[in-house]
Design a protein around this motif. Structure first.
Motif, PDB file in Angstrom:
ATOM      1  N   HIS A  25      -4.620  10.612  -4.081  1.00  0.00           N
ATOM      2  CA  HIS A  25      -3.245  10.372  -3.611  1.00  0.00           C
ATOM      3  C   HIS A  25      -2.929  11.255  -2.420  1.00  0.00           C
ATOM      4  CE1 HIS A  25      -2.030  14.169  -5.513  1.00  0.00           C
ATOM      5  NE2 HIS A  25      -2.916  13.830  -6.445  1.00  0.00           N
ATOM      6  N   THR A  75      -5.846   6.173  -2.897  1.00  0.00           N
ATOM      7  CA  THR A  75      -5.378   4.991  -3.623  1.00  0.00           C
ATOM      8  C   THR A  75      -3.854   4.925  -3.705  1.00  0.00           C
ATOM      9  OG1 THR A  75      -7.390   4.941  -4.927  1.00  0.00           O
ATOM     10  CG2 THR A  75      -5.496   3.808  -5.865  1.00  0.00           C
ATOM     11  N   ILE A  76      -3.232   6.079  -3.872  1.00  0.00           N
ATOM     12  CA  ILE A  76      -1.780   6.114  -4.097  1.00  0.00           C
ATOM     13  C   ILE A  76      -1.083   6.927  -3.004  1.00  0.00           C
ATOM     14  CG2 ILE A  76       0.065   6.946  -5.656  1.00  0.00           C
ATOM     15  CD1 ILE A  76      -1.397   4.467  -6.710  1.00  0.00           C
ATOM     16  N   GLY A 120      -1.671   1.015  -8.646  1.00  0.00           N
ATOM     17  CA  GLY A 120      -0.267   1.165  -8.281  1.00  0.00           C
ATOM     18  C   GLY A 120       0.644   0.844  -9.454  1.00  0.00           C
ATOM     19  N   HIS A 122      -6.605  -1.520  -6.364  1.00  0.00           N
ATOM     20  CA  HIS A 122      -5.445  -0.792  -5.863  1.00  0.00           C
ATOM     21  C   HIS A 122      -4.150  -1.321  -6.480  1.00  0.00           C
ATOM     22  CE1 HIS A 122      -7.920   0.470  -2.087  1.00  0.00           C
ATOM     23  NE2 HIS A 122      -8.025   1.356  -3.059  1.00  0.00           N
ATOM     24  N   CYS A 159      -5.887   8.974  -9.969  1.00  0.00           N
ATOM     25  CA  CYS A 159      -5.915   8.289  -8.660  1.00  0.00           C
ATOM     26  C   CYS A 159      -5.877   9.317  -7.533  1.00  0.00           C
ATOM     27  CB  CYS A 159      -4.696   7.382  -8.500  1.00  0.00           C
ATOM     28  SG  CYS A 159      -4.607   6.076  -9.719  1.00  0.00           S
ATOM     29  N   ALA A 178       0.062   9.505 -10.714  1.00  0.00           N
ATOM     30  CA  ALA A 178      -1.222   9.441 -10.002  1.00  0.00           C
ATOM     31  C   ALA A 178      -2.217  10.392 -10.656  1.00  0.00           C
ATOM     32  CB  ALA A 178      -1.022   9.789  -8.529  1.00  0.00           C
ATOM     33  N   ILE A 207       0.367   1.511  -2.036  1.00  0.00           N
ATOM     34  CA  ILE A 207      -1.091   1.340  -2.173  1.00  0.00           C
ATOM     35  C   ILE A 207      -1.634   0.852  -0.826  1.00  0.00           C
ATOM     36  CG2 ILE A 207      -1.038   0.864  -4.666  1.00  0.00           C
ATOM     37  CD1 ILE A 207      -1.498  -2.141  -3.875  1.00  0.00           C
ATOM     38  N   ALA A 243      -4.772  -6.822  -0.306  1.00  0.00           N
ATOM     39  CA  ALA A 243      -4.884  -5.611  -1.123  1.00  0.00           C
ATOM     40  C   ALA A 243      -5.933  -5.903  -2.196  1.00  0.00           C
ATOM     41  CB  ALA A 243      -3.545  -5.261  -1.763  1.00  0.00           C
ATOM     42  N   GLU A 299       1.283  -0.390   1.768  1.00  0.00           N
ATOM     43  CA  GLU A 299       1.703   0.603   2.765  1.00  0.00           C
ATOM     44  C   GLU A 299       2.204  -0.036   4.063  1.00  0.00           C
ATOM     45  OE1 GLU A 299      -1.430   3.200   4.113  1.00  0.00           O
ATOM     46  OE2 GLU A 299      -0.175   3.899   5.778  1.00  0.00           O
TER      47      GLU A 299
END
Lengths: 408, 408
Positions: free
Chosen positions: B348, B202-203, B395, B391, B346, B341, B373, B387, B191
């Motif tokens: 999101h 997470t997403i 991703g 994650h 995940c 996702a 992520i 990271a 990100e």
């Protein structure tokens, strides 16, 4: 009969010495203890010797030209200022006070007056602080505010020290500067501000000098990217600036004598798409009344406390890095200047000195005051520095009158 | 059955390529078109060749690794990002998008899937802009936003040009970058901001990119001495700052997507006992909705007009020096990422890209989206960029799912 100085002679002296270190733009570069400064001193000495004055020096390179009095055991009245200039200085700052002193002494001699005590003209060493810091060096050592040994170690940007230059010019062997006894000290100077010009007054009767407090303010937040970081998650030190700046400038409106200045604001890292992690800023508060200056300091502390409360995510530091107390000039001398202005029919205004002057140092040891005359646009430390022959003549006449009053 | 990538294999690839140009502090220095960048490319090519992909290049040094489809006359789905880094870069910025693309293609092959159209992995040349400006160079030429001939003239600080390096590495003879046809482009990226981490998602389902307007503001007053000049006679540009700063930051609170940043404030001359004669400042406004960004621009102009009214003694200039319009990602692709996702369970969040990415260039010619992520503390362009394996795996799984959906 009112005695008056020879205004054209004084003006010619000012123009003549301006050729020594004169710059093509009409300014002067005669920095302290350079060969150019020495040439300026020599021309001044020539003029002094022509009227029979005795030259003396002290160990920091201050020089005095003395007209003997009837009783030479009495301490002298001293008229003076400095002949050194900024690298891009003008023709009047300092020089006027020294050469007007010489003109006053000439008039006293020519009028056949034998003063009861000696009258001296002082040329204080390195008032400007341009080549060697700090400023007001010679008068500061005289007043015991600066230490001679430390001052001798001060170096210019080429590494040459004050001590080396004092040795080279042969000043080092002279008397301890702090030993000098002064009965009264008078300094004529251009205002270096706009008040006399804008109020159309000829003479500033200087009643004292502002007290000054200098502060460093540091604001620390978090350095983040200007794009991804939501406003609500930022710790942006810029957010604290409006309250601090508005508060500080409001302190400057306490009364007509107050001053508040933010001269420096530095954003770090200073990149347009990065929220600054840190801001450094300077604050300069001034007032001629020490009690008011104290209350201005308290208001500044209160503002910072309030800003800290409003910005809990930021860290603040407020450090006072300098405090120069208020100087009140001697009431009897101030009255003599006022009487001089009245005697010569000069419009006048009580005024406070806002810049540094040798007189502020001398005032710590001896009764002191200053006389201001207008300068164009308040401009100084600039080749465009300008004063009119009329104002120069008026200022010197007031200096003469005040000196004669103090001799009686 | 949900297909998943081999998370440890992807993680190992990330750690292995990080050794090329690896720095003692755990970061990476693999600047565009250096020998180190070439070594990174060669390792990536080895991995691609091992799974039977075909490597191609274009004349600006972009490289593509191709898995053939059933109908190779169809334009490819492209997964990618960049392998070059900042001089003090991390292990994930860009590299993740390229190696996750490779991992997706490996999974497709291992699952015995024969895609209807080709799937390619793109490594765009010089996304970082660290050695050669501007950034997003390879994708910019592909998108027609940058001119190849001009880009070839860009020189690094030693005077070596992009053209010389493209010649040296043998890329110059390849096809015109603008000729490439892309069916859909997907880019997985950290990100580089704090939103996912702080909201524990997470997403990031990236729906588009902020529009940006950059401004220079200049405020000119009068440089005067902090002591003698009365407050009422000053033309102090600092006095205009509270209203401007408060107004600009308020623009940043238009809604949750707005950003307003003042990254630079310069006071000239920047001396603590001089009222500044001039202030220069930068303003950065961003919003993902072009209409809102336009209204933010109008508010800024209104603030300046009001400040000018309140400070008639000051002169103001407001210059917009750059405008990068809003990018809206392709709705079908964004939906495919959201579905991915959901498929992998995940958490999101819809999110807007606040930094520059190759995807922003590609989006001008082809349907495009991105997957974000979290990265630790929102930190990037820093050896401490970090990271988690979880994650990274999540991703890549979402990238796999979205690719498979788009292949159907």
């Amino acid at each position: 009969m009112t005695l008056t100085i020879n205004a054209p002679r004084l003006w010619n002296n000012l123009m003549q010495i301006a050729n020594i270190g004169g710059t093509p733009d009409g300014g002067c570069d005669r920095q302290a203890l350079t060969d150019t400064d020495l040439s300026g001193r020599e021309l001044f000495i020539d003029w002094c010797v022509q009227v029979g004055l005795k030259i003396s020096y002290d160990a920091v390179g201050n020089m005095f030209a003395r007209l003997d009095g009837q009783d030479n055991s009495l301490s002298p009245i001293v008229l003076g200022s400095h002949l050194d200039t900024q690298p891009t200085g003008g023709k009047y700052d300092g020089i006027l006070g020294v050469l007007a002193g010489l003109e006053v002494v000439r008039c006293i001699r020519e009028a056949g007056i034998k003063p009861n005590r000696p009258v001296e003209i002082a040329n204080w060493m390195n008032e400007e602080g341009a080549r060697f810091a700090p400023a007001m060096m010679g008068s500061g050592v005289y007043a015991g505010m600066l230490d001679l040994a430390q001052v001798r170690d001060a170096a210019d940007k080429e590494g040459i020290t004050v001590g080396q230059e004092l040795d080279r010019h042969g000043y080092s062997g002279f008397a301890d500067p702090t030993g000098k006894d002064i009965h009264a000290y008078l300094e004529l100077h251009i205002e270096q501000g706009p008040v006399l010009e804008q109020t159309e007054k000829t003479i500033g009767v200087v009643t004292g000098a502002q007290g000054i407090r200098w502060y460093d303010v540091s604001i620390r937040g978090q350095e983040v990217h200007a794009g991804p970081f939501p406003m609500g998650m930022r710790r942006d030190p810029v957010a604290a600036l409006p309250e601090i700046i508005a508060g500080v400038l409001e302190i400057g409106r306490t009364d007509e004598h107050a001053r508040a200045t933010i001269g420096q604001i530095d954003t770090c890292p200073g990149s347009r798409n990065v929220v600054p992690g840190q801001i450094e800023m300077s604050i300069d508060l001034r007032h001629p009344d020490e009690a008011v200056l104290t209350s201005m300091n308290e208001r500044l502390e209160a503002i910072l406390a309030s800003v800290m409360d409003d910005h809990k995510g930021l860290k603040f530091d407020l450090n006072q890095i300098w405090h120069s107390p208020v100087v009140d000039f001697d009431a009897k001398l101030v009255k003599a200047v006022l009487n001089g202005a009245l005697e010569h029919g000069c419009s006048h205004l009580n005024i406070i000195s806002g810049a540094g002057h040798d007189a502020l140092m001398v005032a710590r040891k001896a009764p002191t005051t200053m006389i201001f005359i207008p300068c164009k646009d308040g401009l100084s430390h600039n080749p465009a520095e300008s004063a009119t022959p009329e104002h120069v003549g008026a200022g010197a006449n007031v200096l003469l009158s005040a000196t004669l009053e103090l001799l009686n």
